[in-house]
Motif scaffolding. Structure first.
Motif, PDB file in Angstrom:
ATOM      1  N   TYR A   9      75.268 -96.129 -45.218  1.00 30.08           N
ATOM      2  CA  TYR A   9      76.390 -95.561 -44.469  1.00 30.08           C
ATOM      3  C   TYR A   9      76.090 -94.078 -44.283  1.00 30.08           C
ATOM      4  CZ  TYR A   9      79.361 -99.648 -45.375  1.00 30.08           C
ATOM      5  OH  TYR A   9      79.882-100.906 -45.427  1.00 30.08           O
ATOM      6  N   ARG A  10      76.319 -93.599 -43.090  1.00 25.50           N
ATOM      7  CA  ARG A  10      76.154 -92.180 -42.796  1.00 25.50           C
ATOM      8  C   ARG A  10      77.469 -91.630 -42.262  1.00 25.50           C
ATOM      9  NH1 ARG A  10      71.091 -90.493 -43.299  1.00 25.50           N
ATOM     10  NH2 ARG A  10      69.470 -92.073 -43.403  1.00 25.50           N
ATOM     11  N   LYS A  11      77.573 -90.312 -42.264  1.00 26.00           N
ATOM     12  CA  LYS A  11      78.681 -89.653 -41.593  1.00 26.00           C
ATOM     13  C   LYS A  11      78.258 -89.425 -40.137  1.00 26.00           C
ATOM     14  CE  LYS A  11      81.989 -89.399 -44.520  1.00 26.00           C
ATOM     15  NZ  LYS A  11      83.236 -90.111 -44.191  1.00 26.00           N
ATOM     16  N   HIS A  17      75.673 -91.005 -46.567  1.00 22.60           N
ATOM     17  CA  HIS A  17      76.942 -91.221 -47.267  1.00 22.60           C
ATOM     18  C   HIS A  17      76.683 -92.294 -48.332  1.00 22.60           C
ATOM     19  CE1 HIS A  17      81.168 -90.832 -47.922  1.00 22.60           C
ATOM     20  NE2 HIS A  17      81.530 -91.955 -47.331  1.00 22.60           N
ATOM     21  N   TRP A  18      77.439 -93.360 -48.386  1.00 18.81           N
ATOM     22  CA  TRP A  18      77.218 -94.405 -49.377  1.00 18.81           C
ATOM     23  C   TRP A  18      75.925 -95.152 -49.074  1.00 18.81           C
ATOM     24  CZ3 TRP A  18      79.897 -93.879 -53.544  1.00 18.81           C
ATOM     25  CH2 TRP A  18      81.184 -93.351 -53.487  1.00 18.81           C
ATOM     26  N   ASN A  19      75.170 -95.470 -50.113  1.00 19.86           N
ATOM     27  CA  ASN A  19      73.921 -96.207 -49.926  1.00 19.86           C
ATOM     28  C   ASN A  19      73.576 -96.968 -51.192  1.00 19.86           C
ATOM     29  OD1 ASN A  19      71.611 -94.201 -51.238  1.00 19.86           O
ATOM     30  ND2 ASN A  19      73.358 -93.082 -50.410  1.00 19.86           N
ATOM     31  N   LYS A  44      76.338 -91.952 -53.587  1.00 18.21           N
ATOM     32  CA  LYS A  44      77.025 -91.238 -52.515  1.00 18.21           C
ATOM     33  C   LYS A  44      76.114 -90.100 -52.107  1.00 18.21           C
ATOM     34  CE  LYS A  44      81.419 -89.303 -51.125  1.00 18.21           C
ATOM     35  NZ  LYS A  44      82.797 -88.992 -51.531  1.00 18.21           N
ATOM     36  N   GLY A  45      75.630 -90.173 -50.871  1.00 16.26           N
ATOM     37  CA  GLY A  45      74.688 -89.162 -50.410  1.00 16.26           C
ATOM     38  C   GLY A  45      73.425 -89.208 -51.238  1.00 16.26           C
ATOM     39  N   GLU A  47      73.301 -88.020 -54.340  1.00 15.95           N
ATOM     40  CA  GLU A  47      73.659 -87.957 -55.754  1.00 15.95           C
ATOM     41  C   GLU A  47      73.022 -89.121 -56.497  1.00 15.95           C
ATOM     42  OE1 GLU A  47      77.934 -87.900 -56.051  1.00 15.95           O
ATOM     43  OE2 GLU A  47      78.102 -86.208 -54.668  1.00 15.95           O
ATOM     44  N   ASP A  84      85.912-100.717 -44.375  1.00 17.21           N
ATOM     45  CA  ASP A  84      85.574 -99.427 -43.782  1.00 17.21           C
ATOM     46  C   ASP A  84      85.588 -99.559 -42.268  1.00 17.21           C
ATOM     47  OD1 ASP A  84      84.549 -97.459 -45.944  1.00 17.21           O
ATOM     48  OD2 ASP A  84      83.560 -99.351 -46.458  1.00 17.21           O
ATOM     49  N   ASP A 101      80.247 -94.253 -41.054  1.00 14.34           N
ATOM     50  CA  ASP A 101      81.579 -94.361 -41.645  1.00 14.34           C
ATOM     51  C   ASP A 101      82.510 -93.422 -40.872  1.00 14.34           C
ATOM     52  OD1 ASP A 101      83.866 -93.743 -43.272  1.00 14.34           O
ATOM     53  OD2 ASP A 101      82.808 -94.545 -44.998  1.00 14.34           O
TER      54      ASP A 101
END
Length: 170
Positions: A9-11, A17-19, A44-45, A47, A84, A101
């Motif tokens: 998921y990207r912004k 984003h979430w992956n 998330k990203g 992180e 989502d 997202d």
């Protein structure tokens, strides 16, 4: 067919984003079902990935112009269904699927009637920050409205369809 699928998921500006990586479970009339057993890491990203303590399955809809992806959670997660609102998911290969997202989320809490729309404030903020085009705003809002009714009324795939898939990863 790849057994493992990278879900990205990207912004709207392209930032990660979430992956996570999920297992391809199969397909039905609703789309492709992916599974994550308990303690599957999700990031998330950029992180560090953290494990979710419950099993869940995700649905990537079959229709190419569908503006959502859905996650169905096993207990003890209190959110039974989390949808989502996204741009239509695109398969970049058999082993990777991605979407953008768009902030709005529709949820059904376990044991509750009805559905809730979340993150309208984030949608409004990101609409300005990322410059969502009018068509994207319209499609996201239309998807959220449709999802609120479909999830609340337990229309498939938001009724029973996910249960068999979830049982495979529980």
């Amino acid at each position: 067919m790849a057994d493992l699928v990278r879900v990205v998921y990207r912004k709207y500006d392209g930032t990660l984003h979430w992956n996570l990586t999920m297992r391809r479970l199969g397909e039905d009339a609703h789309g492709v079902w992916l599974g994550a057993p308990p303690y599957t890491p999700i990031a998330k990203g950029h992180e560090s990935a953290e494990p979710a303590a419950w099993a869940y399955v995700s649905l990537v809809p079959r229709e190419p112009d569908t503006w959502w992806t859905a996650t169905f959670n096993a207990q003890p997660k209190s959110t039974e269904i989390y949808v989502d609102v996204t741009t239509p998911a695109r398969w970049t290969s058999a082993a990777e699927v991605g979407c953008v997202d768009l902030d709005l989320d529709v949820v059904r809490r376990r044991g509750a009637d009805g559905a809730l729309l979340l993150d309208e404030d984030e949608f409004a903020e990101h609409r300005v920050r990322y410059g969502y085009p009018p068509e994207v705003v319209q499609r996201a809002r239309a998807a959220a409205d449709w999802l609120l009714a479909a999830v609340a009324e337990r229309r498939e795939p938001f009724g029973e369809a996910y249960r068999g898939w979830l049982a495979r990863v529980g």
